[in-house]
Every structure is written in C-alpha cells, then in structure tokens.
Scaffold this motif. Structure first.
Motif, short mmCIF file in Angstrom:
data_model
loop_
_atom_site.label_atom_id
_atom_site.label_comp_id
_atom_site.label_asym_id
_atom_site.label_seq_id
_atom_site.Cartn_x
_atom_site.Cartn_y
_atom_site.Cartn_z
N ASP A 51 -26.88 -27.06 13.99
CA ASP A 51 -27.29 -28.14 14.90
C ASP A 51 -28.46 -27.70 15.79
OD1 ASP A 51 -25.56 -30.06 13.98
OD2 ASP A 51 -23.97 -29.58 15.41
N VAL A 52 -28.46 -26.43 16.21
CA VAL A 52 -29.54 -25.92 17.06
C VAL A 52 -30.86 -25.87 16.29
CG1 VAL A 52 -30.39 -23.87 18.28
CG2 VAL A 52 -28.03 -24.63 18.62
N THR B 133 -21.33 -29.26 14.38
CA THR B 133 -20.51 -28.56 15.37
C THR B 133 -19.07 -29.05 15.30
OG1 THR B 133 -22.42 -28.26 16.84
CG2 THR B 133 -20.22 -28.07 17.82
#
Length: 408
Positions: A366-367, A35
């Motif tokens: 990242d998710v 991110t």
C-alpha cells in the motif's frame, strides 16, 4: 495411523490454501485494501492460532491425543463452512479467528502421536516427512479444486464445500486411531508433573542447538508465511491469471514440488546423513539461502510461465527442511516436552511469521502503490525475501553444536 495423521495435517491447511488462492476475489468482492488482507491472513489468524496452541499442547502431553485431535478437526470444519455466511470484513475476520481456534488443537497431539508410533531416529524422520507432506498435498485440493469451485460457485460456497470432508475426518480419527499410552488417566495423575512452561523456555534458550534451530524456524516462517498468501494475488495482478488456471498451476507446483521437497529432505537425511546431523543442517542452510535468487526470478521474470517455473525450486526448497528439523527437535528434548516444545516454537514462529509477515507485505504494498502502481506488491515481496539469508545462518550454526547437544 500415519496416513490418517497426514490427512489431519492436510485438511488443517486447506483453508489457508483457499485464502491464498482467493485473496484477490475476496478483496474485489468486499472492497478491501492490501493492509486489511495482510491483517486477515496474518495477525487476526496467527494471534489465536499461536497462543491457543500452547494450552492445547499442554493438554496433549497429558491427555488423550486422539480425542483432542478429533474435536479440533471437527471445530475447524464447522468454522470453515461458516464462511458461506460472510457478508463483510468483520464477519470474515471472526470466521478466520474461529478457524484458528480449531487448527490450534490438531498439530500438537498428532505431532506427538507420530513421535510415539515411530520411536527410532531414522524411522521417525521418514515418518514425520510423510506426516508433513499433508501440507503440500493440501495444495492439490485447495488450489486445483478450490480454483474451479470458485469460478463455478463463488468463494463463499467454495469454503463451505471444502469444509465438509473435515467433519468426516474427525469421525475417522476417533474411530480408527489408538492412543498408545496404556492408561491416559494414570498418565494424567502421575506423580511426575507436566513440565513447566518456564522449563521448556529455558531448555530452548540455554541449549545452543535448540536456540539456533528455533530462531531459524521463526525467521523462515516469517518469510514463508509472509510471502505465500500473496503468490496468487501477485500472479493475478502482474500476469492476469484467473483462479481456475492459477489453481491448476499452483496445485501442481506447490503440491507435487512441495511433497517432493519434504520427502527428499526426510529420506535424504535418513539415507545419506543418517549419522551426520551436521551434514543435514548444512545442506538445509544451502537450500534456504538458494531461496533468495529463486524468489527474485519468480518476481522479476516478465512472462507468467517463466515465473511459474521459477516457483518450482521455491516449493522444493521451502519444504526440504521439515522432516529432518522437526525430527531433530524431538531428539533434543525429553518425551514429555515434545508437544509443548513444538507449541512454544510454533507460538513464536506463527506470531512473528504468520502474524507479521503478511501484514508487512501488505503495508509495504500500500505504501509503494502511489509510485509503483501494480508493481507495488512485486517489490514489497522482493524486499521481504532477503531474510532467507538470516535463517540459513542459524541453520548453519545449529550444525556446529548439534552433536554435542545430542550427546548431552
């Protein structure tokens, strides 16, 4: 003049190539998340690059474009060299913002100069293809040399060393390129005022070809600039490649393949579609739509050499449209709006494309990481690639109205 302008365009993109190649070493050195990397390569850079491009373009439409370009290149070079002093994430963000300020001032004046030096339509398309080829030739410098320098001296010194030629280029521009406007001061003080920003926006939206062409460019930039910063990181994570090896491969593929795509688009348009703008745009639409299966192959094939070979047609297709599309955009607007028109279109293309594209990929990665691990980046890039179909639709729609709008 064209060679010098192409060199300006080339060095204007060297630092982006370095960021693309060295994103993974920077992440490991500074302990960053995807991110944070997305913000660094996206919003932090794009916000200043895009918004400052507009006042720079307004200046270029009335001022001495050679002086503007040389000052912008010098500022870019100094800020790229300053990366040698970076020790944390905040400092790196500030360095990228400063580089964006320098880069924002070079494209509008050089783009406008090429238009003045090559006034005939077919000649201009070929000239703009040569000019834009600097973007892919920069890959040979930033990837191949940058990959080797990183393994020898680290990423900070790599940025410093590749910023030095920019200072020399700034001097070359000022000493060798002539401003074709007979009297810049007379132009500046002319009775005819510079076009208002609202007039440029009105033209871009109300003229159907300009509207569809602008949307197509914005969508394509969102996918291109959203995915390109992650290619090297993906190949390092999923295929275990190092920066020196990867630099050679990416330099050859993006540099040679991308340059071939740009020249094929420019010369193909002038030779086979010289008086058939609709044919140009339909060929571009098919080329952009073909990116989706090519990107799927690049991201899903199991071996690194298979993935690298799938990247070749991607490099060609991503660059095929530059010469014909930007030449058409110049033909659709008055001469005194050229630089401002480019700046307005690129304002939205960069804010949405460069700003949101890398950030979306980074957030998705990242998710997905808790469930997919190292494959999270692979599937986040795959999800973003589908927007190519959207861009292809708008290129096709531009072809339906281009003849009438050019005649009007």
């Amino acid at each position: 003049m064209l060679g010098v302008m192409a060199a300006v365009y080339l060095f204007n993109l060297v630092d982006r190539g370095l960021m693309m190649l060295l994103l993974e070493p920077i992440k490991e050195d500074l302990g960053l998340s995807d991110t944070q990397l997305g913000f660094l390569t996206g919003i932090a850079f794009a916000l200043f690059y895009a918004t400052l491009g507009l006042p720079m373009a307004r200046w270029a439409d009335r001022g001495n474009r050679v002086t503007i370009a040389s000052l912008a290149v010098a500022l870019w070079a100094v800020t790229v060299m300053s990366c040698m002093l970076v020790t944390n994430y905040a400092q790196l963000v500030l360095a990228r913002i400063a580089a964006a300020v320098g880069e924002s001032g070079s494209n509008p004046p050089t783009y406008s100069l090429v238009g003045d030096y090559f006034p005939e339509a077919g000649e201009r398309s070929r000239a703009l293809s040569v000019y834009v080829s600097g973007s892919t030739l920069s890959a040979l410098l930033s990837f191949m040399l940058g990959g080797w320098l990183n393994e020898q001296y680290g990423w900070r010194m790599t940025f410093f060393l590749l910023g030095i030629p920019g200072l020399l280029l700034a001097i070359l521009v000022k000493l060798t390129v002539r401003e074709p406007r007979v009297n810049v001061h007379a132009v500046t003080k002319s009775i005819k005022p510079a076009p208002f920003f609202r007039d440029v926006l009105s033209l871009l939206w109300n003229q159907r070809s300009c509207r569809h062409l602008s949307i197509a460019l914005i969508v394509l930039y969102m996918m291109s600039l959203g995915l390109s910063p992650w290619y090297a990181a993906f190949l390092m994570r999923s295929h275990g490649m190092g920066t020196a090896e990867l630099g050679i491969w990416l330099g050859l593929i993006v540099g040679v393949g991308g340059t071939a795509g740009i020249l094929l688009g420019g010369y193909g348009a002038s030779r086979f579609y010289a008086h058939d703008e609709r044919g140009q745009l339909r060929a571009i639409a098919f080329g952009i739509a073909s990116l989706v299966p090519c990107l799927a192959a690049f991201l899903l094939l199991p071996h690194k050499h298979q993935a690298l070979m799938a990247l070749v047609p991607i490099a060609v297709a991503f660059n095929f449209f530059f010469g014909p599309v930007f030449a058409l955009l110049q033909r659709l607007v008055p001469e005194d709006m050229r630089a401002t028109t480019l700046a307005v279109v690129m304002l939205f293309a960069n804010l949405i494309g460069m700003g949101l594209g890398p950030q979306i990929v980074g957030i998705l990665s990242d998710v997905l990481r808790p469930s997919l691990g190292a494959d999270a980046l692979r599937y986040s890039m795959l999800m973003v690639s589908g927007v190519a179909f959207w861009g292809a639709v708008h290129f096709w729609k531009t072809g339906e109205t281009i003849r009438a709008d050019l005649e009007a």
